[in-house]
Enzyme design. Sequence first.
Site, PDB file in Angstrom:
ATOM      1  N   LYS A 124      56.013  29.641   0.115  1.00 54.95           N
ATOM      2  CA  LYS A 124      56.922  28.494   0.322  1.00 54.95           C
ATOM      3  C   LYS A 124      58.284  28.643  -0.228  1.00 54.95           C
ATOM      4  O   LYS A 124      59.236  28.740   0.393  1.00 54.95           O
ATOM      5  CB  LYS A 124      56.208  27.155   0.101  1.00 54.95           C
ATOM      6  CG  LYS A 124      55.245  26.700   1.235  1.00 54.95           C
ATOM      7  CD  LYS A 124      54.875  25.359   1.075  1.00 54.95           C
ATOM      8  CE  LYS A 124      53.987  24.847   0.003  1.00 54.95           C
ATOM      9  NZ  LYS A 124      52.762  25.376  -0.228  1.00 54.95           N
TER      10      LYS A 124
HETATM   11  N1  GLU Z   1      49.045  23.176  -4.863  1.00 53.86           N
HETATM   12  C1  GLU Z   1      48.479  24.639  -4.596  1.00 53.86           C
HETATM   13  C2  GLU Z   1      49.222  25.565  -3.776  1.00 53.86           C
HETATM   14  O1  GLU Z   1      50.145  25.092  -3.019  1.00 53.86           O
HETATM   15  C3  GLU Z   1      47.101  24.493  -3.767  1.00 53.86           C
HETATM   16  C4  GLU Z   1      46.071  23.996  -4.704  1.00 53.86           C
HETATM   17  C5  GLU Z   1      44.732  24.044  -4.333  1.00 53.86           C
HETATM   18  O2  GLU Z   1      44.315  24.001  -3.227  1.00 53.86           O
HETATM   19  O3  GLU Z   1      43.712  23.860  -5.196  1.00 53.86           O
HETATM   20  O4  GLU Z   1      49.521  26.752  -3.866  1.00 53.86           O
END
Ligand code: GLU
Length: 297
Positions: free
Chosen positions: A247
């Site tokens: 992203k």
């Molecule tokens: N916040 C994490 C990310 O966007 C994903 C965390 C998770 O799914 O455990 O990569």
Amino acid sequence: MAGGGRSRYVGRFAPSPTGPLHLGSLVAALGSWLDARASGGQWLVRIEDVDAPRCRDGAAATILQQLAACGLHPDAPPWVQSRRATAYAHALDALRARGLAYACGCSRRAIEQALCAQGRAPEPGDELPYPGTCRDGLRGAPPRAWRLRLPDDATVQWSDRRIGVQREDVARRIGDFVLRRADAVWAYQLAVVVDDAAQGVTDVVRGEDLAASTARQMLLQRALGVPTPRYLHLPLVRDAQGRKLSKSEAAAPLRPGAPALRAALRHLGLRAQGAHGAEWLASAVAQWRAAWPSAAA
Ligand code: GLU
């Protein structure tokens, strides 16, 4: 919504708001939504914005709009990690009280030097296994970060619903890992474990890049005395060079809606059957249930 009669299932999609969703993150959202719906469970969204310097203004709102445009609606208002600092502080206090967390005064450079002195010279860009320098005290260094004190046997074996049995010696590959960073940011590993437990998450469905974090999260769940969810790690979407989409690096912007949903379904090996998005999703739930029956156990 929670399904009558079935065992309780709570799933979640936990995006970091570092930019809008791309196809890879939509696949994670869709996979976790399908698994929750196929199990008659609840689907939650959690905005993982602890690492403020990496987050972008407005990205969380954009992500929620993109999900809605694809027909993916959470069953409760999204949690936002930047409002959860007190819970993370309590978890760290609980670990400290039991001698399971300690302050660390090492800079990255000091860690590299200690590893070299042990004959374990890291390659550039390597994750540095922590050599344990501050395990027995800071020896006059100012405290910077907080680390988890790993148990003597930190080898974790777990079974993923897609990629099967995984085994990792966390002490060797990573060492005592960071819970709170030197810049006072709560580490992803701590925040995710505390929040999955607080939200009663029973099933984690996410991209395969995060399989490498799972053993750490399981050690932290054990240290905090909270349950371990089931895990299903989904195939990553890669660009033409074979790199995972990201992203923050502005991977191909995703125009939410039918074409994006169709592409995400295809990536998960599902067919878009029916006249429009809502019908595609309904048929995808049935296809998913047939492909991953263990979710509703
Ligand atoms: N916040 C994490 C990310 O966007 C994903 C965390 C998770 O799914 O455990 O990569």
